[in-house]
Design a protein around this motif. Sequence first.
Motif, PDB file in Angstrom:
ATOM      1  N   VAL A  42       6.707  14.117  13.207  1.00  0.00           N
ATOM      2  CA  VAL A  42       6.078  14.298  14.504  1.00  0.00           C
ATOM      3  C   VAL A  42       7.127  14.507  15.581  1.00  0.00           C
ATOM      4  CG1 VAL A  42       6.027  11.866  15.136  1.00  0.00           C
ATOM      5  CG2 VAL A  42       4.334  13.416  16.081  1.00  0.00           C
ATOM      6  N   MET A  90      -7.301  16.070   8.887  1.00  0.00           N
ATOM      7  CA  MET A  90      -6.710  15.044   9.771  1.00  0.00           C
ATOM      8  C   MET A  90      -5.314  15.452  10.232  1.00  0.00           C
ATOM      9  SD  MET A  90      -7.854  11.584   7.795  1.00  0.00           S
ATOM     10  CE  MET A  90      -9.508  10.895   8.053  1.00  0.00           C
ATOM     11  N   ALA A  91      -4.547  16.061   9.313  1.00  0.00           N
ATOM     12  CA  ALA A  91      -3.167  16.449   9.623  1.00  0.00           C
ATOM     13  C   ALA A  91      -3.087  17.509  10.713  1.00  0.00           C
ATOM     14  CB  ALA A  91      -2.455  16.930   8.360  1.00  0.00           C
ATOM     15  N   THR A  92      -4.187  18.256  10.926  1.00  0.00           N
ATOM     16  CA  THR A  92      -4.144  19.311  11.945  1.00  0.00           C
ATOM     17  C   THR A  92      -4.224  18.752  13.365  1.00  0.00           C
ATOM     18  OG1 THR A  92      -6.541  19.621  11.959  1.00  0.00           O
ATOM     19  CG2 THR A  92      -5.290  20.963  10.400  1.00  0.00           C
ATOM     20  N   GLY A 134      -7.816  14.833   4.265  1.00  0.00           N
ATOM     21  CA  GLY A 134      -6.436  14.580   4.687  1.00  0.00           C
ATOM     22  C   GLY A 134      -5.839  15.789   5.384  1.00  0.00           C
ATOM     23  N   ARG A 135      -6.145  16.962   4.851  1.00  0.00           N
ATOM     24  CA  ARG A 135      -5.608  18.194   5.453  1.00  0.00           C
ATOM     25  C   ARG A 135      -6.202  18.436   6.839  1.00  0.00           C
ATOM     26  NH1 ARG A 135      -5.134  20.721   0.215  1.00  0.00           N
ATOM     27  NH2 ARG A 135      -7.174  21.691   0.452  1.00  0.00           N
ATOM     28  N   HIS A 173      -7.554   6.335   3.958  1.00  0.00           N
ATOM     29  CA  HIS A 173      -6.723   7.265   4.717  1.00  0.00           C
ATOM     30  C   HIS A 173      -6.245   6.603   6.006  1.00  0.00           C
ATOM     31  CE1 HIS A 173      -8.066  10.100   1.800  1.00  0.00           C
ATOM     32  NE2 HIS A 173      -7.672  11.178   2.451  1.00  0.00           N
ATOM     33  N   PHE A 174      -4.974   6.846   6.327  1.00  0.00           N
ATOM     34  CA  PHE A 174      -4.378   6.245   7.519  1.00  0.00           C
ATOM     35  C   PHE A 174      -3.860   7.353   8.433  1.00  0.00           C
ATOM     36  CE2 PHE A 174      -4.444   2.949   4.456  1.00  0.00           C
ATOM     37  CZ  PHE A 174      -4.317   1.720   5.102  1.00  0.00           C
ATOM     38  N   ALA A 197      -2.146  12.947  15.865  1.00  0.00           N
ATOM     39  CA  ALA A 197      -1.859  12.113  14.691  1.00  0.00           C
ATOM     40  C   ALA A 197      -0.449  12.406  14.206  1.00  0.00           C
ATOM     41  CB  ALA A 197      -2.873  12.408  13.581  1.00  0.00           C
ATOM     42  N   SER A 198       0.419  11.405  14.257  1.00  0.00           N
ATOM     43  CA  SER A 198       1.813  11.645  13.880  1.00  0.00           C
ATOM     44  C   SER A 198       2.041  11.510  12.380  1.00  0.00           C
ATOM     45  CB  SER A 198       2.739  10.692  14.630  1.00  0.00           C
ATOM     46  OG  SER A 198       2.491   9.355  14.255  1.00  0.00           O
ATOM     47  N   HIS A 199       1.266  10.667  11.734  1.00  0.00           N
ATOM     48  CA  HIS A 199       1.402  10.483  10.288  1.00  0.00           C
ATOM     49  C   HIS A 199       0.016  10.477   9.693  1.00  0.00           C
ATOM     50  CE1 HIS A 199       4.944   8.656  12.045  1.00  0.00           C
ATOM     51  NE2 HIS A 199       5.571   8.756  10.899  1.00  0.00           N
ATOM     52  N   CYS A 200      -0.088  10.970   8.471  1.00  0.00           N
ATOM     53  CA  CYS A 200      -1.378  10.905   7.792  1.00  0.00           C
ATOM     54  C   CYS A 200      -1.137  10.741   6.292  1.00  0.00           C
ATOM     55  CB  CYS A 200      -2.179  12.167   8.080  1.00  0.00           C
ATOM     56  SG  CYS A 200      -3.787  12.125   7.297  1.00  0.00           S
ATOM     57  N   TYR A 201      -1.524   9.586   5.765  1.00  0.00           N
ATOM     58  CA  TYR A 201      -1.297   9.258   4.359  1.00  0.00           C
ATOM     59  C   TYR A 201      -2.571   8.744   3.716  1.00  0.00           C
ATOM     60  CZ  TYR A 201       3.684   8.732   5.745  1.00  0.00           C
ATOM     61  OH  TYR A 201       4.954   8.909   6.220  1.00  0.00           O
ATOM     62  N   GLN A 202      -2.665   8.908   2.392  1.00  0.00           N
ATOM     63  CA  GLN A 202      -3.687   8.213   1.618  1.00  0.00           C
ATOM     64  C   GLN A 202      -3.008   7.042   0.911  1.00  0.00           C
ATOM     65  OE1 GLN A 202      -5.718  10.540  -1.350  1.00  0.00           O
ATOM     66  NE2 GLN A 202      -6.868   8.767  -2.115  1.00  0.00           N
ATOM     67  N   ARG A 203      -3.637   5.883   0.968  1.00  0.00           N
ATOM     68  CA  ARG A 203      -3.061   4.674   0.371  1.00  0.00           C
ATOM     69  C   ARG A 203      -4.129   3.964  -0.459  1.00  0.00           C
ATOM     70  NH1 ARG A 203       1.795   3.730   2.703  1.00  0.00           N
ATOM     71  NH2 ARG A 203       2.240   4.715   4.695  1.00  0.00           N
ATOM     72  N   LEU A 231       0.821  -1.224   0.000  1.00  0.00           N
ATOM     73  CA  LEU A 231       0.000   0.000   0.000  1.00  0.00           C
ATOM     74  C   LEU A 231       0.851   1.268   0.000  1.00  0.00           C
ATOM     75  CD1 LEU A 231      -2.450  -1.173   2.849  1.00  0.00           C
ATOM     76  CD2 LEU A 231      -2.757  -1.456   0.384  1.00  0.00           C
ATOM     77  N   PRO A 232       1.577   1.523  -1.094  1.00  0.00           N
ATOM     78  CA  PRO A 232       2.402   2.741  -1.116  1.00  0.00           C
ATOM     79  C   PRO A 232       1.515   3.994  -1.074  1.00  0.00           C
ATOM     80  CG  PRO A 232       2.333   1.708  -3.300  1.00  0.00           C
ATOM     81  CD  PRO A 232       1.633   0.774  -2.354  1.00  0.00           C
ATOM     82  N   ALA A 233       1.973   5.010  -0.358  1.00  0.00           N
ATOM     83  CA  ALA A 233       1.161   6.228  -0.202  1.00  0.00           C
ATOM     84  C   ALA A 233       0.944   6.908  -1.549  1.00  0.00           C
ATOM     85  CB  ALA A 233       1.846   7.185   0.762  1.00  0.00           C
ATOM     86  N   VAL A 234      -0.289   7.382  -1.764  1.00  0.00           N
ATOM     87  CA  VAL A 234      -0.566   8.153  -2.976  1.00  0.00           C
ATOM     88  C   VAL A 234      -0.640   9.650  -2.659  1.00  0.00           C
ATOM     89  CG1 VAL A 234      -1.664   6.309  -4.295  1.00  0.00           C
ATOM     90  CG2 VAL A 234      -3.050   7.666  -2.736  1.00  0.00           C
ATOM     91  N   ARG A 235      -0.913   9.979  -1.388  1.00  0.00           N
ATOM     92  CA  ARG A 235      -0.849  11.375  -0.950  1.00  0.00           C
ATOM     93  C   ARG A 235      -0.258  11.423   0.456  1.00  0.00           C
ATOM     94  NH1 ARG A 235      -6.352  12.311  -3.149  1.00  0.00           N
ATOM     95  NH2 ARG A 235      -6.229  13.762  -4.905  1.00  0.00           N
ATOM     96  N   PHE A 236       0.557  12.428   0.710  1.00  0.00           N
ATOM     97  CA  PHE A 236       1.177  12.609   2.022  1.00  0.00           C
ATOM     98  C   PHE A 236       0.597  13.865   2.652  1.00  0.00           C
ATOM     99  CE2 PHE A 236       4.059  10.276  -0.592  1.00  0.00           C
ATOM    100  CZ  PHE A 236       4.744   9.408   0.246  1.00  0.00           C
ATOM    101  N   PHE A 237      -0.028  13.722   3.804  1.00  0.00           N
ATOM    102  CA  PHE A 237      -0.555  14.912   4.482  1.00  0.00           C
ATOM    103  C   PHE A 237       0.293  15.311   5.681  1.00  0.00           C
ATOM    104  CE2 PHE A 237      -4.233  12.670   2.626  1.00  0.00           C
ATOM    105  CZ  PHE A 237      -4.561  13.607   1.659  1.00  0.00           C
ATOM    106  N   LYS A 238       0.963  14.333   6.275  1.00  0.00           N
ATOM    107  CA  LYS A 238       1.809  14.640   7.435  1.00  0.00           C
ATOM    108  C   LYS A 238       2.814  13.521   7.637  1.00  0.00           C
ATOM    109  CE  LYS A 238       0.153  16.220  11.535  1.00  0.00           C
ATOM    110  NZ  LYS A 238      -0.431  16.113  12.882  1.00  0.00           N
ATOM    111  N   MET A 283      -1.841   7.710  12.184  1.00  0.00           N
ATOM    112  CA  MET A 283      -1.243   7.045  13.339  1.00  0.00           C
ATOM    113  C   MET A 283      -1.573   7.867  14.576  1.00  0.00           C
ATOM    114  SD  MET A 283       0.135   4.248  12.877  1.00  0.00           S
ATOM    115  CE  MET A 283       0.517   3.257  11.444  1.00  0.00           C
TER     116      MET A 283
END
Lengths: 161, 157
Positions: A145, B87-89, B84-85, B109-110, B93-99, A135-142, B112
């Motif tokens: 940390v 969630m990132a706020t 996603g934006r 959306h994931f 949540a330390s990580h936020c990605y779409q997979r 499941l490679p990421a398609v979008r990175f939001f954050k 952590m």
Amino acid sequence: MSLDELDRRLLTIIQSSFPIVAEPYKQLAETLGTTEADVIERVERFKEQGLVRRIGGIFDSRALGYKSTLCAMKAPVDKLDLAIEVVNSYPGVTHNYLREHEFNVWFTLITPSQEYMEKVLDEIREKTGCEVHNLPAVRFFKIKVDFKLDKQAPSAVAAAE
Amino acid sequence: MLTETDKKLIRLLQDDLPVAPRPFAVLAEQVGLTEEEVIARTRRYQEQGLMRRFGVALRHREVGFTANGMGCWDVPEERAEEVGRIMATFSEASHCYQRPRFDGWPYSHFTMLHGQSREECAAVARRISEATGITNYRLLFSTEELKKTSMRYFTEE
């Protein structure tokens, strides 16, 4: 493990901005109003207690030309030990967690190329006989940390990149 | 372009910095550069975004974050970016990605989520759900950390 206030302030600072200067511990001591020897002694204690894994650079896999991904694996009880052993044997597997779900083994994999990633995943499937989804990421939001430890209650603070 | 010297220095920087009054001088000796050059290059890696940060890698469990819940969210594609934006706020949540989704897995959306208890993680997930309007989600708690290491780059030789 008990951390005093200075420990917490020190940890919070060195998580995200350990000074990249000739005498970093001296600079931290000045910031915190203590001595260089005291800071060094505290950092050594953090390591001994296992609180700090290491001090160093966190590199961006993509910027260095590497590929990274998250994989979901379905490992039945009778194959779980083998699955964990096989997955963990790859140096590119940096994180691996057992989770409460039918897909119970979730691991991150970083490889120098896409081809090598596919090769590793095929090997894992072959050696374990388990279903593995890439499941490679398609979008990175954050992706970054820091944990704020200078308050009593820890709370994660993160800066979106 | 990274030179062989750069790769050598990166190999050292991804290791554990010596706890010495002048740690970068120790690295300089190992890589055959001056202390000033090591410091300048390390700062440059950060400016260029090759190095995300320089600091300590903490063991979250040891500092009180005992609960780790992976939030998995079923987000319609047309709302992917916006949700996603939001969630990132959330600071928890330390990580936020779409997979990608797969058969039997509707979640795209994931996040952590780290907390001092499962209840705390669940409460954060409820707040994220309220803030985004995404109601089809699951929280996968980890029951065991099977491996956690830092990646070591340029070591394939």
